[in-house]
Design a protein around this motif. Structure first.
Motif, short mmCIF file in Angstrom:
data_model
loop_
_atom_site.label_atom_id
_atom_site.label_comp_id
_atom_site.label_asym_id
_atom_site.label_seq_id
_atom_site.Cartn_x
_atom_site.Cartn_y
_atom_site.Cartn_z
N SER A 62 0.96 -1.77 -0.17
CA SER A 62 0.30 0.08 0.32
C SER A 62 0.84 1.28 -0.18
O SER A 62 1.65 1.53 0.77
N LEU A 63 0.95 1.64 -0.76
CA LEU A 63 1.39 2.97 -0.59
C LEU A 63 1.13 4.53 -0.60
O LEU A 63 1.41 5.62 -0.43
N LYS A 64 -0.74 4.66 -0.04
CA LYS A 64 -1.47 5.93 0.06
C LYS A 64 -0.73 7.13 -0.97
O LYS A 64 -1.99 7.24 -1.72
N GLN A 65 -0.26 8.01 0.05
CA GLN A 65 -0.16 9.17 -1.06
C GLN A 65 1.56 9.20 -2.23
O GLN A 65 1.69 9.61 -2.78
N GLY A 66 1.64 8.26 -1.95
CA GLY A 66 3.18 7.65 -2.39
C GLY A 66 3.10 7.40 -3.49
O GLY A 66 4.22 6.61 -4.59
N ALA A 67 1.89 7.57 -4.95
CA ALA A 67 1.81 6.89 -5.89
C ALA A 67 1.07 8.27 -6.63
O ALA A 67 0.51 9.13 -6.24
N PRO A 68 1.77 7.79 -8.11
CA PRO A 68 0.85 9.58 -8.79
C PRO A 68 -0.87 9.39 -8.88
O PRO A 68 -0.97 8.72 -8.42
N SER A 69 -0.71 10.90 -9.71
CA SER A 69 -2.48 10.99 -9.63
C SER A 69 -2.42 10.40 -10.83
O SER A 69 -2.51 9.84 -11.68
N GLN A 70 -4.06 10.11 -11.20
CA GLN A 70 -4.77 10.49 -12.45
C GLN A 70 -4.44 10.60 -14.17
O GLN A 70 -4.30 9.87 -14.47
N GLU A 71 -4.03 12.03 -13.62
CA GLU A 71 -3.43 12.86 -14.73
C GLU A 71 -1.71 12.21 -14.92
O GLU A 71 -1.36 12.57 -15.95
#
Length: 664
Positions: A62-71
């Motif tokens: 689980s990365l929580k905030q450590g993943a890119p946005s959809q854009e």
């Protein structure tokens, strides 16, 4: 080591891991499903790509905030798919380094907003779970591996980057677990070990044996990717030049680790010897001709000959270009290999090398600064050819017409004679580093010229927006390879960051290096607290001037490192006499009132003051009829107390203590 407080003692690693089975049943099912989807999808569909690179929780980690946005994900989708396929085809340590570079470049090209390190690690964990476990944070991984290594004697060195740590660990597990043991369970159990360590369920007697640096070497020894362009900036004495050694080694050899300064220095010296790290200092008269290329004159006989001379940046770029990609070449098809053999033969021939033309011959006498000097069979004058032009003709990149064509074509034919000495050469990608000390002292526009655009990561050779241009003196096409790192140092006391060339600021990562009084750990020399002393001086300088003119911790290092207290005090005194006081004089332009405020003299008793105050009445200087229109009756002047004599205030530890003693 203390026994488990929650779990019973287990004698083997298998028994130890098995105790986590029940707690990981649901996780195991999702983990297995994710890995199977990725393995069975040869083309990597959009859904699979999102599973790897976008979903916050894909059951691997689980990365929580450590993943890119959809854009971001949509913008980088094509590049991420290509990277995924490359990782699947070649999940090795070298590919991990390439993938780290990809993530850094993606940030530079604004495909991604961040260099998502944990995301990259999770991708490797999902694609090759047999090699990379689900603990994607390197610090957490080290903590868990340290415990398991000590308890079950796995024989791990705990050196290397995240991938190398995983590879060593999963290789060791094969020796300590049954042949068909569920590697997913082992992966999940390792994460649970980390959680239990944090909750103190496994005891707290864990000693991390990750290599560390000496106390003052504060930059990280972890294998993070180095920016292509970076500047270390800060006040004098904060260790900028000192730390370039570490930054340069990390850039040139990302996988190299060390346990002390001596090991780091030895690697630095090796890389300098291999010419993979080079050093230059900018100054006011330094220009484009020295940095990129220019014309130079040389007297040959009674004639003045002009030749193109490459600067240090062009030279290192051309050398690095040979090692930009990993490849295997045949020497009889490679100009550099044939030319090296020619130069070897030339060095062994006292009278030069004879090169036959269609009708006659000429003698190559020497090669210097990319200039080939030769003599014709008739006449005593010396002529010249360009090595770069020769290489361009050899590679069919340029055609020579006119009087020099017979000489170039004959020399190329002569080089082909070495092709019967064919060698197969394997070339690995290597990074090169140019250190620019005092980068802010030079005229950036004058020195870099048009190259200020080419050094940008997105414009480098090999990038999607690669740019090459024609250099003004040689006419050569030129681009900057993506394996050339530039590391600059900048003293903010000389020039504020705000005054830097805007184009330079946009293309470099700026790493601030400020004074760190806390490094002294409140060590006392004859009762003088070094941490409080330096911190107080800098607070006052910042209040009277600015933070860019504070005093670096390096000024007090000699005193701190000296074990003998008497000698340490002498070194402290010398630091004030030879470093700190002269620097304060420069900062405040001989405004001694401010200098005495920095030293706290206005809060000291007379016998502890470093600066003596004198009030001279104008009448005593010029007489009562001096005619001066002044608002005061006397002139205040200041003198620095003498360093000479046993009774000098500089020999009194209380005078230094009084600098900070009144500050709460």
């Amino acid at each position: 080591m203390e026994k488990l407080t929650q779990y019973p003692e287990k004698n083997s690693l298998e028994q130890f891991f098995n105790q986590y089975k029940e707690a990981t049943v649901k996780w195991h099912a999702g983990y297995k499903r994710t890995c199977e989807v990725i393995q069975n999808d040869r083309e990597i569909s959009d859904e699979t790509l999102a599973l790897i690179w976008y979903k916050r929780d894909n059951y691997v980690s689980s990365l929580k905030q450590g993943a890119p946005s959809q854009e971001e994900f949509n913008k980088a989708k094509s590049s991420l798919r290509d990277l995924t396929l490359r990782i699947k085809a070649n999940p090795t340590a070298s590919m991990y380094i390439e993938a780290q570079q990809f993530m850094q470049d993606a940030k530079s090209k604004q495909l991604l907003k961040k260099n998502y390190k944990a995301l990259l690690n999770r991708a490797f964990s999902a694609i090759v779970p047999q090699v990379c476990i689900s603990t994607v944070d390197e610090g957490c991984l080290i903590k868990a591996l340290t415990y398991l290594n000590q308890r079950f004697d796995l024989g791990l060195s705990l050196k290397g980057n995240w991938f190398e740590l995983n590879l060593a660990y999963t290789t060791a597990l094969k020796k300590h677990l049954p042949e068909n043991y569920d590697y997913l369970l082992a992966n999940m159990a390792t994460w649970r070990v980390y959680e239990d360590i944090n909750a103190n369920r496994l005891g707290n007697n864990i000693q991390e044996n990750r290599p560390t640096l000496e106390p003052f070497f504060t930059a990280s020894n972890e294998n993070t990717m180095s920016p292509l362009n970076q500047i270390l900036y800060g006040p004098p004495g904060t260790g900028k030049t000192y730390h370039t050694m570490e930054s340069a080694v990390k850039a040139a050899e990302p996988t190299f680790t060390w346990t002390n300064r001596d090991e780091l220095k030895a690697e630095y010296v090796r890389l300098v010897g291999d010419k993979r790290i080079r050093f230059v200092t900018f100054h006011q008269s330094y220009g484009y001709e020295e940095f990129v290329e220019g014309l130079s004159a040389k007297t040959e006989g009674n004639q003045i000959a002009y030749y193109e001379k490459d600067g240090i940046f062009k030279t290192i770029s051309e050398d690095a270009d040979k090692y930009r990609v990993t490849k295997t070449v045949e020497s009889d098809r490679d100009f550099d290999s044939l030319w090296a053999k020619f130069l070897t033969e030339l060095s062994q021939k006292e009278n030069g090398i004879r090169v036959n033309t269609i009708r006659t011959f000429f003698i190559v006498t020497d090669v210097d600064n990319n200039t080939i000097r030769f003599e014709k069979d008739k006449g005593d004058s010396t002529h010249s050819l360009s090595v770069k032009t020769l290489k361009a003709v050899f590679n069919d990149e340029r055609e020579i017409k006119g009087g020099l064509n017979p000489y170039y074509s004959s020399l190329i034919k002569h080089l082909s004679a070495y092709s019967n000495q064919t060698d197969t050469v394997h070339i690995d990608r290597k990074n090169f580093v140019l250190i620019i000390d005092e980068i802010n002292r030079g005229n950036i526009s004058k020195i870099f010229g048009e190259l200020i655009t080419l050094i940008e990561p997105s414009k480098r050779k090999g990038a999607e927006e690669e740019i090459e241009l024609v250099l003004p003196y040689s006419g050569d096409t030129f681009s900057v390879p993506d394996n050339v790192h530039i590391i600059g140092t900048m003293n903010t006391a000389d020039r504020s960051l705000a005054m830097m060339d805007t184009a330079l600021r946009r293309r470099f990562d700026f790493i601030e290096m400020m004074p760190k009084p806390e490094l002294f750990n409140n060590k006392q020399i004859k009762g003088i607290d070094l941490t409080r002393l330096l911190a107080t001086l800098n607070k006052r300088i910042e209040a009277l001037y600015d933070r860019e003119h504070t005093l670096g911790h390096a000024f007090l290092f000699p005193a701190y490192n000296e074990p003998d207290e008497d000698k340490a005090f002498e070194l402290l005194k010398a630091a004030f006499k030879n470093k700190i006081i002269p620097l304060l004089e420069e900062y405040f332009y001989d405004d001694w009132n401010k200098i005495r405020l920095v030293l706290g003299d206005n809060q000291k008793s007379d016998e502890l003051r470093f600066v003596e105050e004198h009030n001279e009445p104008y009448d005593s200087l010029f007489g009562s009829n001096h005619g001066l229109e002044t608002y005061e009756e006397s002139k205040t002047r200041y003198t620095l107390m003498s360093f000479v004599g046993e009774n000098s205030v500089w020999n009194n530890p209380q005078a230094y203590i009084a600098v900070y003693a009144s500050i709460k």
